[in-house]
Design an enzyme around this catalytic site. Structure first.
Site, mmCIF file in Angstrom:
data_model
loop_
_atom_site.group_PDB
_atom_site.id
_atom_site.type_symbol
_atom_site.label_atom_id
_atom_site.label_comp_id
_atom_site.label_asym_id
_atom_site.label_seq_id
_atom_site.Cartn_x
_atom_site.Cartn_y
_atom_site.Cartn_z
ATOM 1 N N ASP A 193 -40.527 -50.136 2.896
ATOM 2 C CA ASP A 193 -39.574 -51.247 2.787
ATOM 3 C C ASP A 193 -40.363 -52.512 3.101
ATOM 4 O OD1 ASP A 193 -37.235 -52.727 2.622
ATOM 5 O OD2 ASP A 193 -36.740 -52.416 4.733
ATOM 6 N N GLU B 56 -39.550 -50.402 -2.273
ATOM 7 C CA GLU B 56 -38.307 -51.072 -2.666
ATOM 8 C C GLU B 56 -38.625 -52.169 -3.665
ATOM 9 O OE1 GLU B 56 -35.049 -51.760 0.195
ATOM 10 O OE2 GLU B 56 -35.161 -53.833 -0.471
ATOM 11 N N ASP C 52 -35.187 -51.399 9.021
ATOM 12 C CA ASP C 52 -36.323 -51.288 8.097
ATOM 13 C C ASP C 52 -36.931 -49.889 8.144
ATOM 14 O OD1 ASP C 52 -36.853 -54.522 7.783
ATOM 15 O OD2 ASP C 52 -36.254 -53.913 9.791
#
Lengths: 194, 194
Positions: free
Chosen positions: A7, A68, A141
Site C-alpha cells: 500500500d 494498490e 496501511d
C-alpha cells in the site's frame, strides 16, 4: 504462492506478505509499515522506501507483488508522493523479474468484504478473520497491504476463491471458501450490531 | 558546475547536461530523449528510464540534477506516469548523493524566455541561442531538459544571472548577461516578425 502486498505512500507505506495454496487458508507471513519523515527531502524518502521494499523482496522472495493502483483523482496533496512510492516499488520488482499486479482500492475492498465501498474498519476486521490473526493489523496501511495480497490470491484463483454461491455455481466449496463465507457473514453481523 | 536537467515522462524523458561557470557562457555537454514503448508493462518502462538515467549520472557525473516539478493538476492521463518517472530519477540521484532541485515549468520558462507563459517554440529558440547550438534541440522534451539545466544554473547564480536591469541594480553585467539580454531581445523580435 507468496504475495507481497504494498500500500504505497511516502509517510506510511504498508507491506504485507501472505502465502496461499489452492483450497488452503491464506496465511500471513509478515506485515509492517515503513515510515519516512515528512520533513525529509524527497530523494531520501524514496531511498528509504526503496531500500525497505528491496530488503523485503530479497528476504521473503514473493512470487508476485500486488500494488494498490493510485488514481490522480485521490487527495491531490498526497497523490504525487504516493505515485512515486508506487513507482520505486514497481521498479524494485522489475529489477528482480518479479511480476507486478495492480488492484484498485475498490477491487481490494470487494475481495475481502464483498463490498467495494467498505470502510477501513470493515477491511481490517475481515483481514484479521481471513488470516486468523489474534490481533487486528494496525495501522490501516498494514491491513490494506495484507488485503491487497489476499485480493490477488483470490482473484488469481490460487487460494480460496469467491464462494460458490457468489460465483453462481452450486456446491463444491473448499474448507477455506466456507471459512471465508462464514467470516463475511460474521463481519456483516458485526457491522449491523455497531 | 554541471547540471543534468530531466524532463520526466514515461513515453519521452528528456535529458540534457549543461556546464556553467560564473561569468561564462553556459555550454551544452549532451542531450537526448529516452523513449519507452506505451504498450510495455509499467515495470519495464520504469526500469528503462532508471537504467538510462543512472547511466547518464555515472557517465556525466553532474553536480546537481534539476527535475521538472510535476503537478497533479496537469493532464490526468499522463500525470501518474510522469510522477513515477520523476520518482525513479530522484531515487537514482539520492543513491549517488547527488543533490536534486525541482523547478516548475513556469520557473523554467521565465528563466530562459523572461515569461512564465512562453510557448514551446519560444523556449526551444532561447535554448538554442543561449547554448549557441547550430540546430534547435528536438523534440520539445530535449529542449525542456536543457532549459531546466539552464534555469538551475541561472537561479543558482553560478553562471550568467538575470540581467542587471531586471534585477533592479545598475551596470556590471557580465558578457554572458549581455549575451542573454541580446538573445532575449532577438527572440522577442523574432516572435513579432512571425
Amino acid at each position: 504462492m507468496r504475495v507481497l502486498g504494498v500500500d504505497p505512500g511516502l509517510t506510511r507505506c504498508g507491506l504485507g506478505v501472505v502465502d496461499g495454496l489452492p483450497g488452503r487458508r491464506a496465511r500471513m507471513v509478515a506485515v509492517d509499515v515503513i515510515r519516512t519523515p515528512a520533513g525529509s527531502e524527497l530523494g531520501s524518502r524514496l531511498l528509504g522506501i526503496s531500500d525497505a521494499v528491496e530488503g523485503w523482496m530479497d528476504q521473503v522472495r514473493p512470487d508476485v507483488v500486488a500494488v494498490e493502483r493510485v488514481f490522480s483523482q485521490n487527495n491531490l496533496s498526497t497523490v504525487m508522493g504516493t505515485a512515486q512510492a508506487a513507482g520505486v516499488t514497481v521498479l524494485a520488482a522489475a529489477r528482480r523479474n518479479i511480476p507486478v499486479v495492480m488492484h484498485t482500492p475498490s477491487e481490494v475492498k470487494a475481495a475481502v468484504t464483498g463490498s467495494g465501498r467498505a470502510d477501513k474498519a470493515q477491511v481490517t476486521a475481515m483481514v484479521q478473520r481471513i488470516l486468523q490473526l489474534s490481533e487486528a493489523p494496525r495501522p490501516a496501511d498494514a491491513a490494506d497491504a495484507l488485503a491487497l495480497a489476499i485480493c490477488h490470491l483470490w482473484r488469481d484463483g490460487t487460494a480460496a476463491v469467491m464462494p460458490a454461491s457468489a460465483a453462481g455455481s452450486g456446491g463444491g466449496a473448499t474448507a477455506a471458501q466456507q471459512a471465508w463465507v462464514a467470516a463475511i457473514e460474521a463481519s456483516k453481523k458485526g457491522s449491523r450490531a455497531r
